[in-house]
Every structure is written in C-alpha cells, then in structure tokens.
Write a protein that holds these residues in place. Sequence first.
Motif, short mmCIF file in Angstrom:
data_model
loop_
_atom_site.label_atom_id
_atom_site.label_comp_id
_atom_site.label_asym_id
_atom_site.label_seq_id
_atom_site.Cartn_x
_atom_site.Cartn_y
_atom_site.Cartn_z
N ASN A 24 -71.81 188.97 23.99
CA ASN A 24 -72.37 189.44 25.33
C ASN A 24 -72.06 188.74 26.60
OD1 ASN A 24 -73.75 191.58 23.84
ND2 ASN A 24 -75.17 190.29 22.94
N THR A 25 -71.03 187.88 26.44
CA THR A 25 -70.61 187.13 27.80
C THR A 25 -69.46 187.66 28.24
OG1 THR A 25 -71.47 184.93 27.12
CG2 THR A 25 -69.46 185.13 28.49
N HIS A 26 -69.66 188.46 29.53
CA HIS A 26 -68.47 189.42 30.11
C HIS A 26 -68.18 188.42 31.34
CE1 HIS A 26 -70.19 193.05 28.17
NE2 HIS A 26 -70.11 191.89 27.27
N VAL A 27 -66.70 188.28 31.72
CA VAL A 27 -66.56 187.82 32.86
C VAL A 27 -65.19 188.28 33.21
CG1 VAL A 27 -65.55 185.66 34.14
CG2 VAL A 27 -67.02 185.56 31.92
N LEU A 28 -65.08 188.88 34.74
CA LEU A 28 -64.12 189.47 35.38
C LEU A 28 -63.33 188.48 36.31
CD1 LEU A 28 -62.68 191.96 36.26
CD2 LEU A 28 -64.37 192.00 38.35
N ALA A 118 -64.54 181.40 28.36
CA ALA A 118 -64.23 182.84 28.62
C ALA A 118 -63.68 183.07 29.80
CB ALA A 118 -65.55 183.90 28.45
N SER A 119 -63.84 182.36 31.00
CA SER A 119 -63.37 182.33 32.31
C SER A 119 -61.89 181.91 31.93
CB SER A 119 -64.02 181.56 33.20
OG SER A 119 -65.12 181.88 33.41
N ILE A 120 -61.50 180.61 31.11
CA ILE A 120 -60.29 180.06 31.24
C ILE A 120 -59.57 181.03 30.61
CG2 ILE A 120 -58.97 178.17 30.04
CD1 ILE A 120 -61.56 176.43 30.70
N THR A 121 -59.95 181.61 29.29
CA THR A 121 -59.04 182.41 28.54
C THR A 121 -58.78 183.77 29.33
OG1 THR A 121 -60.19 181.80 26.83
CG2 THR A 121 -59.13 183.88 26.33
N GLY A 122 -59.60 184.42 30.04
CA GLY A 122 -59.37 185.66 30.86
C GLY A 122 -58.51 185.13 32.17
#
Length: 229
Positions: A24-28, A118-122
């Motif tokens: 449920n963590t979503h990062v653009l 998540a930010s680093i991965t995306g």
Amino acid sequence: MRQVEILPNYLKTAEGSALVKFGNTHVLCAASVESSVPPFLRNSGKGWVTAEYSMLPRATSTRTPREVTKGHPSGRTHEIQRLIGRSLRAVVDMDALGERSIILDCDVIQADGGTRVASITGAYVAMAIAVKTLTAYKQIQKPVLLDSVAAISVGMLGGTGILDLCYEEDSRAEVDANVVMTGSGKFVEFQATAEHKAFDDAQMDRMRELARAGIAALTELQKKAIAAA
C-alpha cells in the motif's frame, strides 16, 4: 515481501518515470534531464544526479500540511533526499553522463511504511529509462550506468527477521533497517537501529540475508520494467 509492482513510463512528460508500489505504499518517480550542473562541477565535464522527495498531504491517515507552507523542508525530508541522491550516484559514471544533471522527483502518493526504499527502487527505474532515451538519441556515447540499485527494509519483530515492513510492523519492530544494494550484491547503505532492544551478530546476519533476497527480487522487477519502457 509485500507485492511489488513497477509501472514504467507512468508520466508521458518526463524523460523517465515509474510508479512503484510496495503493497500500500505508492511512489511516483520522475527523472528530468537538464543541460546544467551545480556550480562546483561547471567546466569539469562531469554530470550530477540529485533527488527531491515529498509526501502528498493525504498520503497518510491524517493530513500532513505541505512543506511549502512551512517555508522549508523538514529534517526527515532532507535526510531522505540525500539518501536517494547518494544511492543513485553510486551506480552512475559521472564522466560518461557529461555536463548534465538528472533530477529525480519522488512523490509519495500513499504511505504504508518503506517510502524511502520504494523511492530509491523506483527512482533507479526512472533514471535508467531517461538514460535509455538519451542513448537512443545519441546524446550519450558511453555506458552511464555502472550497475543497478534498489532498496528494501528489514527488521526483527518478536525475535523473527522480517522483510519489507509495513507501517504497523515498523511501529512494533525491535529493530528496523533500510538497506540499499547494487544489483551485483554490493552494499551502498545499511541503516540499522535498535528501537526497543539491542541486536546481536546473528540477528544482523539474518537481516542481511533477508535484504539480499529482497534486493535480488527487486532487481529482476526493475530489469523487466526498464525493458518494457
């Protein structure tokens, strides 16, 4: 690990972009390429990679005021931006990039723990797509990316090692850590903190094993997303 999804080219206006979902963590994440560098790099022939991070007001269960209304980013935001930037710079050949900058904007749409990993991965996926575009237009002559990079959270909860903590798990964990690694298995960063109870070598080894497994899975997802872009 929670279900992870990486949607490449989520924004049509950016040189590279990806929407990453860790449960449920979503990062653009968006990558912008600019033909300029910070003053300390001018006329050096070297490029630069940096990042900005923000969380939308209703990314959490209660509204968080936009930091622009406060006049400055919080200490947490500064810390995360610096972490994202140095994680991505670890896998970039700045000489091959040339005198240009890649700016990664990471905006948290929904938060349930692990927003920085998540930010680093995306952000890596967004950056790789931007580099792919520059290469296709022959603006870059040499390989820019030395390796891939991804990040995952690990911790100890009830004496058991757990991977990819959601907010509820993170709030109860005795130990939590954020691990940044390259696709070839080298560490960029290992931030571990004992929240409630000190940890020993065996627990550290367990968290490291879990992190390696998680990073390996994320690396494969990154490869598929970049290939599909």
